[in-house]
Every structure is written in C-alpha cells, then in structure tokens.
Design a protein around this motif. Structure first.
Motif, PDB file in Angstrom:
ATOM      1  N   LYS A  64       0.820  -1.209   0.000  1.00 39.45           N
ATOM      2  CA  LYS A  64       0.000   0.000   0.000  1.00 39.45           C
ATOM      3  C   LYS A  64       0.853   1.259   0.000  1.00 39.45           C
ATOM      4  O   LYS A  64       0.450   2.298  -0.520  1.00 39.45           O
ATOM      5  CB  LYS A  64      -0.945  -0.002   1.211  1.00 39.45           C
ATOM      6  N   ARG A  65       2.051   1.166   0.536  1.00 37.49           N
ATOM      7  CA  ARG A  65       2.941   2.322   0.584  1.00 37.49           C
ATOM      8  C   ARG A  65       3.597   2.603  -0.774  1.00 37.49           C
ATOM      9  O   ARG A  65       4.241   3.637  -0.947  1.00 37.49           O
ATOM     10  CB  ARG A  65       4.029   2.113   1.638  1.00 37.49           C
ATOM     11  N   MET A  66       3.417   1.697  -1.732  1.00 42.16           N
ATOM     12  CA  MET A  66       4.029   1.841  -3.053  1.00 42.16           C
ATOM     13  C   MET A  66       3.133   2.581  -4.042  1.00 42.16           C
ATOM     14  O   MET A  66       3.482   2.741  -5.204  1.00 42.16           O
ATOM     15  CB  MET A  66       4.411   0.462  -3.598  1.00 42.16           C
ATOM     16  N   PHE A  74      -2.058   5.116   8.177  1.00 42.95           N
ATOM     17  CA  PHE A  74      -1.297   5.018   9.415  1.00 42.95           C
ATOM     18  C   PHE A  74       0.203   4.981   9.156  1.00 42.95           C
ATOM     19  O   PHE A  74       0.999   5.177  10.068  1.00 42.95           O
ATOM     20  CB  PHE A  74      -1.734   3.784  10.221  1.00 42.95           C
ATOM     21  N   VAL A  75       0.602   4.711   7.916  1.00 41.65           N
ATOM     22  CA  VAL A  75       2.000   4.824   7.509  1.00 41.65           C
ATOM     23  C   VAL A  75       2.041   5.629   6.217  1.00 41.65           C
ATOM     24  O   VAL A  75       1.127   5.566   5.403  1.00 41.65           O
ATOM     25  CB  VAL A  75       2.669   3.451   7.294  1.00 41.65           C
ATOM     26  N   SER A  76       3.100   6.380   6.031  1.00 46.20           N
ATOM     27  CA  SER A  76       3.198   7.262   4.865  1.00 46.20           C
ATOM     28  C   SER A  76       3.547   6.476   3.610  1.00 46.20           C
ATOM     29  O   SER A  76       4.106   5.375   3.670  1.00 46.20           O
ATOM     30  CB  SER A  76       4.253   8.334   5.118  1.00 46.20           C
ATOM     31  N   ASP A  77       3.206   7.046   2.462  1.00 47.89           N
ATOM     32  CA  ASP A  77       3.589   6.439   1.183  1.00 47.89           C
ATOM     33  C   ASP A  77       5.102   6.539   1.011  1.00 47.89           C
ATOM     34  O   ASP A  77       5.745   7.488   1.481  1.00 47.89           O
ATOM     35  CB  ASP A  77       2.917   7.179   0.026  1.00 47.89           C
ATOM     36  N   LEU A  84      13.432   2.034   0.338  1.00 46.23           N
ATOM     37  CA  LEU A  84      12.266   1.464   1.001  1.00 46.23           C
ATOM     38  C   LEU A  84      12.561   1.316   2.498  1.00 46.23           C
ATOM     39  O   LEU A  84      13.714   1.145   2.898  1.00 46.23           O
ATOM     40  CB  LEU A  84      11.935   0.089   0.424  1.00 46.23           C
ATOM     41  N   THR A  85      11.514   1.364   3.297  1.00 45.60           N
ATOM     42  CA  THR A  85      11.672   1.135   4.727  1.00 45.60           C
ATOM     43  C   THR A  85      10.679   0.079   5.186  1.00 45.60           C
ATOM     44  O   THR A  85       9.620  -0.104   4.584  1.00 45.60           O
ATOM     45  CB  THR A  85      11.444   2.433   5.538  1.00 45.60           C
TER      46      THR A  85
END
Length: 350
Positions: A64-66, A74-77, A84-85
């Motif tokens: 989803k972050r991609m 709840f987490v950033s893109d 990547l993290t």
C-alpha cells in the motif's frame, strides 16, 4: 582506533522504489543500487543510531505504501527514488543514544539497505533474548508476532472451547494466531493457498482442520462443513469473498479482528462486501487495529511467548531469501503466495 572509525566510509547497497504503481507489484518497480556510501560514525551531538541490517521483513502492508494516496494512512507512502523502509533486525554499529550501544541487537523500523541511520531510535526495541534465532524478531517475536498476540488476546478476547477461523493462516501472523488459539483450548481451522501450506497448518502448527481456498468453489459451503455450529472468532487477513462467506457463518456475538485484507491491496476498485447485514442480526463485533497503538504491551507479549517457543509449545516457519539484491522478488512473491511461512531477507549473517 577511534580516529579511524570516524573516517571510515563504506559502500551501502540499497533498494529504492522507481515509481508509484497500480495493480500487482513487479520486481522492475524497484531497483537495487550499489552506488551509495555511509559513514560508520554518528555525527557528534546527534541522538541517532547507526545499524548494520541483518534481516529484513517482507510484509503485505508495504504494497500500500508503493502507491500514491490522497487520504493519509497510518503509515506514509514511499517516495520514488528513496530507499524502502520496513521492519528489520540489526546490530548497532555506533550510537549517541543512551538506550543503545555498539554491539546491541535491535529490531524495529529500518531501511532496505546494508546500513541505516535511525533518526527516531525511540521506535527501536533492544533484543532481550539472544538465545533464540535473531531472525525471529522479523516475525515470531517482532511486529507480526506481536500483531497476532494483540489481535487475538486483546481484540478477540477468546474463551476456552470457542470456534476460531483464520485466513492466510500459514503466514507470519496467522500461524501464531492458530497456536495461541490451541493453547487456549479452542477449535481452530485455517485457510491457505496451497496443499503444502494446508499440511503445515494441520501437521506442524496443530490446527484441527485447514483447507486450500483455491480448491473451493463455494467458500460458504467450505466453512459450513468445518463449522456446523458457526464461528466465534475470525482473524481477518484477507477480506473480499472470504469475509463475505465468514459473515454468513459467524455465531451470535462473534468477534472479528480485522488485521489486514491482502486480497484487496492490488485492486484499483476494491471488492464490495454484501453480507454486512449479518453484523447487525448476529450482533457481531468487528474491530480493526494497528499494532503500533499497543507497543506498551510488547514486553508482556515477549514474556508470554518466548518460554513457549523454548519448550516447543510454539513453533514457527520462515522462508528466508539470501541477499539484498533478491529482496524485490521476495516482496513481490508475497502477493502470489510463493512464500511458505514468514518471508524475510537475510542481508548479512552475524
């Protein structure tokens, strides 16, 4: 010796996102770069911690972050062109932070690279038990395992003898949820995407039953055969058609812990759920949760789980890929069900 350390600069291989994506991720959406360097000393006065990454965790939420999202999550893109993290296990190389010193083993958010400068070390956990495999802190004793513990015990609040169903049950979270449920004296069934995974659930993790959802043409019927009296607890990892079928089979006052919905992550238009009226008629409680909100209970989780790992009451399966250059393929493989057990990448061995 210390003067040489201050001057040491080494190569730092890393994985970056090339561009935002839609649909299923591909290896070509990521790039492994070997041109970066890192200084093996934290700058004077900085509270950061410099770590050497040993194991990296491949987790479905990373997909989803991609993509670029208008609504914050709840987490950033991720940002194209940047490393990547995710979660990983690492060894401290240098630190000015009072809670961490050189040689400590830690787990927490880190970069998909050989060395990472952690500028928010308050999110790192020092590894207390070093007599279990360090890779376990990407899964069993890390974020996925903690997710299983919180979702099952805090959200579902199980009782002995209840009927429990877990989707994506052979994955990093599901395999532990099932074992927690068996320790509680529950009847446990899991679904997975291959006969090999079904065998693992029944023969290694002690599930009472399991089925290959890809071989079922009618998920409602498949659940009815295994839960003729209905389901008390559903640990939700999949969403879509599976959630729809589960709602038909929940018992009155059933509980659903919504952990993830991997079947929806690569769809441009998520599938609708048509049986939500059963939430009302059966008085079902559905609760989504984010494990970050529960970090204050991490010590409780570790103290509960580690003794049961050591005495064999809890076991775990890992799928380990060697080398940072193979990390993109490992992450993509999650969405095709290629992994058997917790997917992780070994960056370096200590």
């Amino acid at each position: 010796m210390s003067e040489k350390r201050e001057e040491a600069v080494v190569a730092n291989k890393k994985v970056v996102l090339k561009h935002y994506i839609t649909g299923f991720p591909k290896e070509s959406d990521m790039e492994v770069l070997t041109t970066g360097t890192v200084r093996l000393k934290v700058a004077e006065g900085s509270p950061a911690v410099l770590v050497k990454n040993l194991y990296l965790s491949c987790d479905p939420y990373m997909r989803k972050r991609m993509s670029k999202h208008e609504e914050p999550s709840f987490v950033s893109d991720f940002t194209p062109g940047e490393v990547l993290t995710g979660f990983g296990v690492a060894k401290v190389v240098d630190s000015n932070h009072p809670n961490f010193k050189e040689g400590d083993y830690v787990w927490g958010p880190t970069g998909w690279e050989e060395y990472s400068l952690i500028t928010s070390p308050e999110n790192l956990f020092k590894i207390k038990y070093t007599d279990v495999p360090p890779s376990y802190y990407t899964g069993l004793l890390g974020m996925p395992g903690f997710t299983a513990y919180i979702g099952f015990f805090e959200i579902c609040k199980p009782k002995k003898g209840e009927y429990v169903f877990i989707s994506a049950a052979s994955g990093a979270v599901g395999q532990l949820v099932g074992q927690y449920a068996k320790l509680m004296g529950c009847y446990v069934v899991g679904s997975a995407g291959s006969d090999e995974k079904v065998s693992l659930l029944k023969n290694k993790f002690g599930f009472d039953d399991a089925f290959n959802y890809k071989q079922e043409t009618d998920l409602n019927a498949a659940l009815k055969r295994r839960f003729p009296d209905g389901i008390d607890i559903y640990f939700e990892n999949v969403g879509g058609a599976m959630l729809d079928a589960v709602l038909l089979n929940m018992r009155i006052h059933g509980r659903i812990a919504a952990c993830g919905m991997i079947s929806q992550y690569n769809l441009e238009k998520p599938e609708g759920v048509h049986n939500l009226m059963f939430v009302v008629s059966k008085r079902i409680r559905i609760e989504g949760f984010i494990v970050f909100d529960h970090y204050h209970k991490y010590s409780e989780f570790v103290e509960f789980t580690v003794p049961r790992v050591k005495d064999g009451r809890i076991t775990y399966v890992e799928d380990v890929v060697e080398g940072l250059e193979n990390a993109p393929a490992a992450l993509v493989g999650l969405f095709y069900g290629l992994n058997v057990g917790k997917q992780l990448v070994a960056v370096a061995h200590e």
